[in-house]
Design an enzyme around this catalytic site. Structure first.
Site, PDB file in Angstrom:
ATOM      1  N   LYS A 195       4.486 -22.940  16.647  1.00  0.00           N
ATOM      2  CA  LYS A 195       3.162 -23.117  17.252  1.00  0.00           C
ATOM      3  C   LYS A 195       3.190 -22.626  18.704  1.00  0.00           C
ATOM      4  O   LYS A 195       3.745 -23.268  19.579  1.00  0.00           O
ATOM      5  CB  LYS A 195       2.695 -24.577  17.233  1.00  0.00           C
ATOM      6  CG  LYS A 195       1.183 -24.613  17.519  1.00  0.00           C
ATOM      7  CD  LYS A 195       0.670 -25.887  18.086  1.00  0.00           C
ATOM      8  CE  LYS A 195       0.815 -26.029  19.568  1.00  0.00           C
ATOM      9  NZ  LYS A 195      -0.041 -25.142  20.406  1.00  0.00           N
ATOM     10  N   SER A 248       6.062 -29.952  28.700  1.00  0.00           N
ATOM     11  CA  SER A 248       6.087 -31.010  29.708  1.00  0.00           C
ATOM     12  C   SER A 248       6.908 -32.214  29.235  1.00  0.00           C
ATOM     13  O   SER A 248       7.009 -32.480  28.033  1.00  0.00           O
ATOM     14  CB  SER A 248       4.660 -31.449  30.022  1.00  0.00           C
ATOM     15  OG  SER A 248       4.038 -31.928  28.853  1.00  0.00           O
ATOM     16  N   GLU A 250       6.087 -35.234  29.625  1.00  0.00           N
ATOM     17  CA  GLU A 250       5.137 -36.194  29.041  1.00  0.00           C
ATOM     18  C   GLU A 250       4.959 -35.953  27.536  1.00  0.00           C
ATOM     19  O   GLU A 250       5.087 -36.868  26.728  1.00  0.00           O
ATOM     20  CB  GLU A 250       3.809 -35.999  29.776  1.00  0.00           C
ATOM     21  CG  GLU A 250       2.718 -36.950  29.433  1.00  0.00           C
ATOM     22  CD  GLU A 250       1.384 -36.465  30.025  1.00  0.00           C
ATOM     23  OE1 GLU A 250       1.387 -35.535  30.872  1.00  0.00           O
ATOM     24  OE2 GLU A 250       0.365 -37.015  29.610  1.00  0.00           O
ATOM     25  N   GLY A 252       6.966 -34.199  25.681  1.00  0.00           N
ATOM     26  CA  GLY A 252       8.296 -34.353  25.075  1.00  0.00           C
ATOM     27  C   GLY A 252       8.524 -35.785  24.603  1.00  0.00           C
ATOM     28  O   GLY A 252       9.065 -36.020  23.520  1.00  0.00           O
ATOM     29  N   GLU A 269      13.218 -29.146  25.613  1.00  0.00           N
ATOM     30  CA  GLU A 269      13.492 -28.415  26.858  1.00  0.00           C
ATOM     31  C   GLU A 269      12.275 -28.684  27.736  1.00  0.00           C
ATOM     32  O   GLU A 269      11.199 -28.163  27.482  1.00  0.00           O
ATOM     33  CB  GLU A 269      13.683 -26.935  26.545  1.00  0.00           C
ATOM     34  CG  GLU A 269      14.433 -26.206  27.628  1.00  0.00           C
ATOM     35  CD  GLU A 269      13.497 -25.600  28.636  1.00  0.00           C
ATOM     36  OE1 GLU A 269      13.203 -26.307  29.636  1.00  0.00           O
ATOM     37  OE2 GLU A 269      13.055 -24.476  28.425  1.00  0.00           O
ATOM     38  N   CYS A 303      10.334 -23.459  34.334  1.00  0.00           N
ATOM     39  CA  CYS A 303      10.856 -24.827  34.257  1.00  0.00           C
ATOM     40  C   CYS A 303      12.040 -25.014  35.203  1.00  0.00           C
ATOM     41  O   CYS A 303      12.314 -26.121  35.636  1.00  0.00           O
ATOM     42  CB  CYS A 303      11.219 -25.168  32.825  1.00  0.00           C
ATOM     43  SG  CYS A 303      12.109 -23.868  32.003  1.00  0.00           S
ATOM     44  N   GLU A 399       6.829 -32.298  39.191  1.00  0.00           N
ATOM     45  CA  GLU A 399       6.853 -30.878  38.862  1.00  0.00           C
ATOM     46  C   GLU A 399       5.469 -30.272  39.105  1.00  0.00           C
ATOM     47  O   GLU A 399       4.476 -30.778  38.601  1.00  0.00           O
ATOM     48  CB  GLU A 399       7.246 -30.678  37.393  1.00  0.00           C
ATOM     49  CG  GLU A 399       7.294 -29.209  37.014  1.00  0.00           C
ATOM     50  CD  GLU A 399       7.845 -28.973  35.612  1.00  0.00           C
ATOM     51  OE1 GLU A 399       7.345 -29.606  34.660  1.00  0.00           O
ATOM     52  OE2 GLU A 399       8.757 -28.145  35.468  1.00  0.00           O
TER      53      GLU A 399
HETATM   54  P1  NAP Z   1       2.382 -29.137  27.242  1.00  0.00           P
HETATM   55  O1  NAP Z   1       1.114 -29.876  26.991  1.00  0.00           O
HETATM   56  O2  NAP Z   1       3.649 -29.881  27.221  1.00  0.00           O
HETATM   57  O3  NAP Z   1       2.404 -27.935  26.182  1.00  0.00           O
HETATM   58  C1  NAP Z   1       3.544 -27.367  25.577  1.00  0.00           C
HETATM   59  C2  NAP Z   1       3.287 -27.144  24.093  1.00  0.00           C
HETATM   60  O4  NAP Z   1       3.132 -28.397  23.415  1.00  0.00           O
HETATM   61  C3  NAP Z   1       2.017 -26.372  23.789  1.00  0.00           C
HETATM   62  O5  NAP Z   1       2.227 -25.560  22.652  1.00  0.00           O
HETATM   63  C4  NAP Z   1       1.057 -27.493  23.487  1.00  0.00           C
HETATM   64  O6  NAP Z   1      -0.048 -27.098  22.746  1.00  0.00           O
HETATM   65  C5  NAP Z   1       1.914 -28.451  22.715  1.00  0.00           C
HETATM   66  N1  NAP Z   1       1.440 -29.827  22.683  1.00  0.00           N
HETATM   67  C6  NAP Z   1       0.564 -30.449  23.520  1.00  0.00           C
HETATM   68  N2  NAP Z   1       0.422 -31.744  23.168  1.00  0.00           N
HETATM   69  C7  NAP Z   1       1.207 -31.950  22.094  1.00  0.00           C
HETATM   70  C8  NAP Z   1       1.510 -33.081  21.286  1.00  0.00           C
HETATM   71  N3  NAP Z   1       0.985 -34.289  21.527  1.00  0.00           N
HETATM   72  N4  NAP Z   1       2.390 -32.936  20.270  1.00  0.00           N
HETATM   73  C9  NAP Z   1       2.967 -31.734  20.032  1.00  0.00           C
HETATM   74  N5  NAP Z   1       2.721 -30.635  20.753  1.00  0.00           N
HETATM   75  C10 NAP Z   1       1.858 -30.737  21.780  1.00  0.00           C
HETATM   76  O7  NAP Z   1       2.268 -28.369  28.609  1.00  0.00           O
HETATM   77  P2  NAP Z   1       0.930 -27.846  29.327  1.00  0.00           P
HETATM   78  O8  NAP Z   1      -0.178 -28.842  29.228  1.00  0.00           O
HETATM   79  O9  NAP Z   1       0.639 -26.504  28.785  1.00  0.00           O
HETATM   80  O10 NAP Z   1       1.427 -27.763  30.824  1.00  0.00           O
HETATM   81  C11 NAP Z   1       1.426 -28.947  31.609  1.00  0.00           C
HETATM   82  C12 NAP Z   1       2.632 -29.040  32.475  1.00  0.00           C
HETATM   83  O11 NAP Z   1       3.807 -29.036  31.672  1.00  0.00           O
HETATM   84  C13 NAP Z   1       2.848 -27.893  33.403  1.00  0.00           C
HETATM   85  O12 NAP Z   1       2.095 -27.963  34.559  1.00  0.00           O
HETATM   86  C14 NAP Z   1       4.318 -28.006  33.663  1.00  0.00           C
HETATM   87  O13 NAP Z   1       4.571 -28.963  34.619  1.00  0.00           O
HETATM   88  C15 NAP Z   1       4.865 -28.449  32.349  1.00  0.00           C
HETATM   89  N6  NAP Z   1       5.390 -27.327  31.550  1.00  0.00           N
HETATM   90  C16 NAP Z   1       6.725 -27.186  31.453  1.00  0.00           C
HETATM   91  C17 NAP Z   1       7.247 -26.117  30.733  1.00  0.00           C
HETATM   92  C18 NAP Z   1       8.705 -25.906  30.606  1.00  0.00           C
HETATM   93  O14 NAP Z   1       9.131 -24.799  30.302  1.00  0.00           O
HETATM   94  N7  NAP Z   1       9.536 -26.901  30.778  1.00  0.00           N
HETATM   95  C19 NAP Z   1       6.410 -25.199  30.127  1.00  0.00           C
HETATM   96  C20 NAP Z   1       5.033 -25.387  30.221  1.00  0.00           C
HETATM   97  C21 NAP Z   1       4.550 -26.458  30.933  1.00  0.00           C
HETATM   98  P3  NAP Z   1      -1.358 -26.570  23.489  1.00  0.00           P
HETATM   99  O15 NAP Z   1      -0.939 -25.697  24.603  1.00  0.00           O
HETATM  100  O16 NAP Z   1      -2.033 -25.830  22.463  1.00  0.00           O
HETATM  101  O17 NAP Z   1      -2.089 -27.800  23.935  1.00  0.00           O
END
Ligand code: NAP
Ligand code: MG
Length: 496
Positions: A195, A248, A250, A252, A269, A303, A399
Site C-alpha cells: 500500500k 510515523s 504514532e 506504528g 521503520e 526519517c 520530529e
Molecule cells: P503516516 O500516517 O504514518 O503514513 C505512513 C503510511 O501509513 C501511509 O501509507 C499511510 O496511508 C498509512 N497509514 C496511515 N494510517 C494508518 C493506519 N491506521 N494503519 C495502517 N496504515 C496507516 O505518516 P504521514 O501522516 O504521511 O506523515 C506524518 C508524519 O509521519 C510526518 O510528518 C513524519 O513525522 C512521519 N513520517 C515518517 C516517515 C519515516 O520514514 N519514518 C515517513 C513519513 C512520515 P495514507 O498516507 O494513505 O494515509
C-alpha cells in the site's frame, strides 16, 4: 526556469500509467468504484485520480496473495535461480525507465527531478539487483546437538518464507521505500500486498506494470492504492502473516495493536530526531557540508534527518554560519526546474505541520534563520535553522519532517552524548571529528541504528537499516532483512 520536460512529455508519462489497483495480475477498479486525487505539491494541481482502495479491496488483494503462495502455485514451484532472475530483471527495467520514474517522483512528491534520477531510482534498482542474488543463498544449518550422543540425532534448520506480507509505505521516497520492502520479500519467496501513501501512489503503479513485464506470476505482488483505512485493514487481516510498515511512530503503534489479532510478525521503520555532534577538531568544511546535507536533503523529509545539531562552542558560530550560508544558496523551486536544489513539501498538511513547528520554536524563544514560505503557490518552505534552542522546546523534541534544524553549542568539558541520546527516537546519528578514537567511542555510545562518521545520508543495499527505541523494530536491507521475511524451522531426526 528551464523545465526538464515539456508539457506533452509529462502528459504522455502520466497518461500512460494505470490508475487502477493491481490485484492478481489485473488492473482493477476499487470495489466502491471511487477514486482519489494525487496532487502535484509544486503547483497544487491534480496530477491523476487513482482507485480508492478500502477494506474490501485490501481483502481481495490478500486473498490473491494467499492463493499465489499456495503449494503448487507458479511462485512456490519456481526454482530459486529463476526467481532471482525475475527480481534482477525488475531492477533492469527500473533503470530502463529511469527518466519516467524520476519524473513521476518529482511530480507526485515534489523532490527535484535531478535528485530522483541520481538517487531514488538507481538505488531502487540496486535493491532489486542486490536482493536477486540472495534467492540462491538463503540457507539453513546443520547443528551438532549438545546434550545427547552426538551420533543419535541429526538436527538441521530450514528457512521458509513467512508467506503473505503486507507492506505499508510513506511518501518521502515513494519508489525507494517500495523497493526496500518488495525486493527482499520477493527474494524470500513471500507474496505481497503493497500500500503506497495516498500522497504519492504513481511510481508504485509503474513498478507494478514492470513487475509483470519482468515475469512475476499473477498475485505475487498486489498493489492497493488508498488511505490509512486500507493500511489498517491489511495490518489487522487474519490472512496476512507479516506486516512491514514505514511511517510515523504514532501509526506504528496502531499497527502493533492491529497485528495482535493473529500475532502476525511486525517490523516498523518509524520516525527520528537524529543528533549530529560536531567536535572542534573536525574538518570544518566537511562538517558544514555534512550537517547541511543531513537536514536539507529531500526537503528534510527524511526519517534520518540530522535535525538536532550540537556543535562544540569554539567552532559553533563558524559551523552555524556555514550551514546558514549553504541554506541561503539552496535554490528552492519546482522539482522539474533543472536548477532546483530543494522542492516543495509533499502536501498542504505537511506544510502546515512544518511551519507550525517553526512558529512554535519562535514562540518558545528560538532565533529563526530562514523559515519563510517561498512563493505563493505550492508548499515551499525555505531551509531553516533554529538557534538559541533549549532541550525542552517542542521543535527540539518532536520530529518535524521538514528542512528545519535546531542548533545548540556545547562546552568542550561537557559530555554531550547524554543530551544527544536524550530522545525517544534512535534511528540515525552522526559525529564529525578528525580523532579516530573519539569517532568510534562516540559511534558506540550513540543509541541509534545507523551512525555516520564524517558523512551523512549514505545508504546501501548491503547495510542493515532500522531503529533503536521508538524508531522501530527490525532491520531492512542487507542480509539482516531476511530475519523479517523468513521463519526458521528446526528438523530433528532419530538416527537409530
Ligand atoms: P503516516 O500516517 O504514518 O503514513 C505512513 C503510511 O501509513 C501511509 O501509507 C499511510 O496511508 C498509512 N497509514 C496511515 N494510517 C494508518 C493506519 N491506521 N494503519 C495502517 N496504515 C496507516 O505518516 P504521514 O501522516 O504521511 O506523515 C506524518 C508524519 O509521519 C510526518 O510528518 C513524519 O513525522 C512521519 N513520517 C515518517 C516517515 C519515516 O520514514 N519514518 C515517513 C513519513 C512520515 P495514507 O498516507 O494513505 O494515509
Ligand atoms: Mg502527490
Amino acid at each position: 526556469m528551464t523545465l526538464a520536460f515539456e508539457a506533452p512529455r509529462i502528459q504522455e508519462v502520466v497518461g500512460s500509467l494505470s490508475r487502477k489497483m493491481l490485484i492478481n495480475g489485473e488492473w482493477v477498479d476499487a470495489a466502491s468504484g471511487s477514486t482519489f486525487d494525487s496532487v502535484n505539491p509544486a503547483t497544487e494541481e491534480v496530477l491523476a485520480s487513482v482507485a480508492h482502495g478500502q477494506a474490501e479491496d485490501a481483502d481481495r488483494a490478500v486473498r490473491a496473495a494467499r492463493a499465489a503462495f499456495e503449494d503448487g502455485s507458479a511462485w512456490r514451484k519456481m526454482p530459486h535461480g529463476q526467481r532471482g532472475r525475475i527480481i534482477h530483471k525488475l531492477g533492469d527495467l527500473i533503470l530502463d525507465h529511469l527518466e519516467e520514474f524520476a519524473l513521476l517522483e518529482s511530480l507526485d512528491n515534489g523532490k527535484p527531478f535531478a535528485v530522483a534520477k541520481a538517487a531514488d531510482v538507481p538505488l531502487a534498482a540496486d535493491m532489486f539487483h542486490y536482493m536477486s542474488g540472495w534467492t540462491t543463498k538463503i540457507e539453513g544449518s546443520t547443528l551438532p546437538i549438545s546434550a545427547h550422543d552426538p551420533d543419535a540425532y541429526l538436527g538441521f534448520t530450514l528457512r521458509e518464507p513467512v508467506r503473505v506480507a503486507a507492506q505499508i509505505i510513506p511518501w518521502n521516497f515513494p519508489l525507494l521505500m517500495a523497493a526496500w520492502k518488495v525486493a527482499p520479500a520477493l527474494a524470500a519467496g513471500c507474496t505481497i500486498v503493497l500500500k503506497p501513501a495516498e500522497q504519492t501512489p504513481l511510481s508504485a503503479l509503474l513498478l507494478g506494470e514492470l513487475a509483470m513485464q519482468a515475469g512475476l506470476p499473477p498475485g505475487v505482488l498486489n498493489i492497493v492504492t488508498g488511505f490509512g483505512d486500507a493500511g489498517a485493514a491489511l495490518a489487522a487481516h487474519p490472512d496476512v502473516d507479516k506486516v512491514a510498515f514505514t511511517g510515523s511512530t504514532e501509526v506504528g503503534k496502531q499497527i502493533v495493536q492491529a497485528a495482535a489479532g493473529n500475532l502476525k510478525k511486525v517490523t516498523l521503520e518509524l520516525g527520528g530526531k537524529s543528533p549530529n555532534v560536531v567536535y572542534a577538531d573536525a574538518d570544518i568544511e566537511k562538517a558544514i557540508a555534512g550537517s547541511a546535507n543531513a537536514i536539507f536533503f529531500n526537503q528534510g523529509e527524511c526519517c534520518v534527518a540530522g535535525s538536532r545539531l550540537y556543535v562544540e562552542e569554539s567552532v559553533y558560530d563558524q559551523v552555524v554560519e556555514g550551514v546558514a550560508e549553504q541554506a541561503r544558496n539552496i535554490k528552492v523551486g519546482n522539482g522539474l526546474d533543472e536548477s532546483t536544489m530543494m522542492g516543495p513539501l509533499v502536501s498542504s498538511e505537511q506544510f502546515d505541520r512544518v511551519t507550525g513547528y517553526i512558529t512554535s520554536g519562535r514562540d518558545e524563544g528560538a532565533n529563526i534563520i530562514g523559515g519563510e514560505r517561498v512563493g505563493d503557490k505550492g508548499y515551499f518552505v525555505a531551509p531553516t535553522i533554529l538557534t538559541g534552542t533549549r532541550e525542552e522546546m517542542k521543535a527540539v523534541q518532536e520530529e518535524i519532517f521538514g528542512p528545519v534544524v535546531a542548533a545548540a553549542p556545547f562546552n568542550a568539558d561537557r559530555d554531550i552524548l547524554p543530551t544527544a541520546n536524550n530522545t525517544n527516537f534512535g534511528l540515525g546519528a552522526g559525529v564529525f571529528t578528525r580523532d579516530i578514537g573519539k569517532a568510534y567511542r562516540t559511534a558506540r555510545r550513540l543509541r541509534a541504528g545507523t551512525v555516520w562518521v564524517n558523512t551523512w545520508n549514505v545508504f546501501d543495499a548491503t547495510l542493515p537499516f532500522g531503529g533503536y527505541k521508538e524508531s522501530g523494530w527490525g532491520r531492512e536491507m542487507g542480509q539482516a532483512v531476511f530475519n523479517n521475511y523468513m521463519e526458521t524451522k528446526t528438523v530433528i531426526t532419530d538416527l537409530s
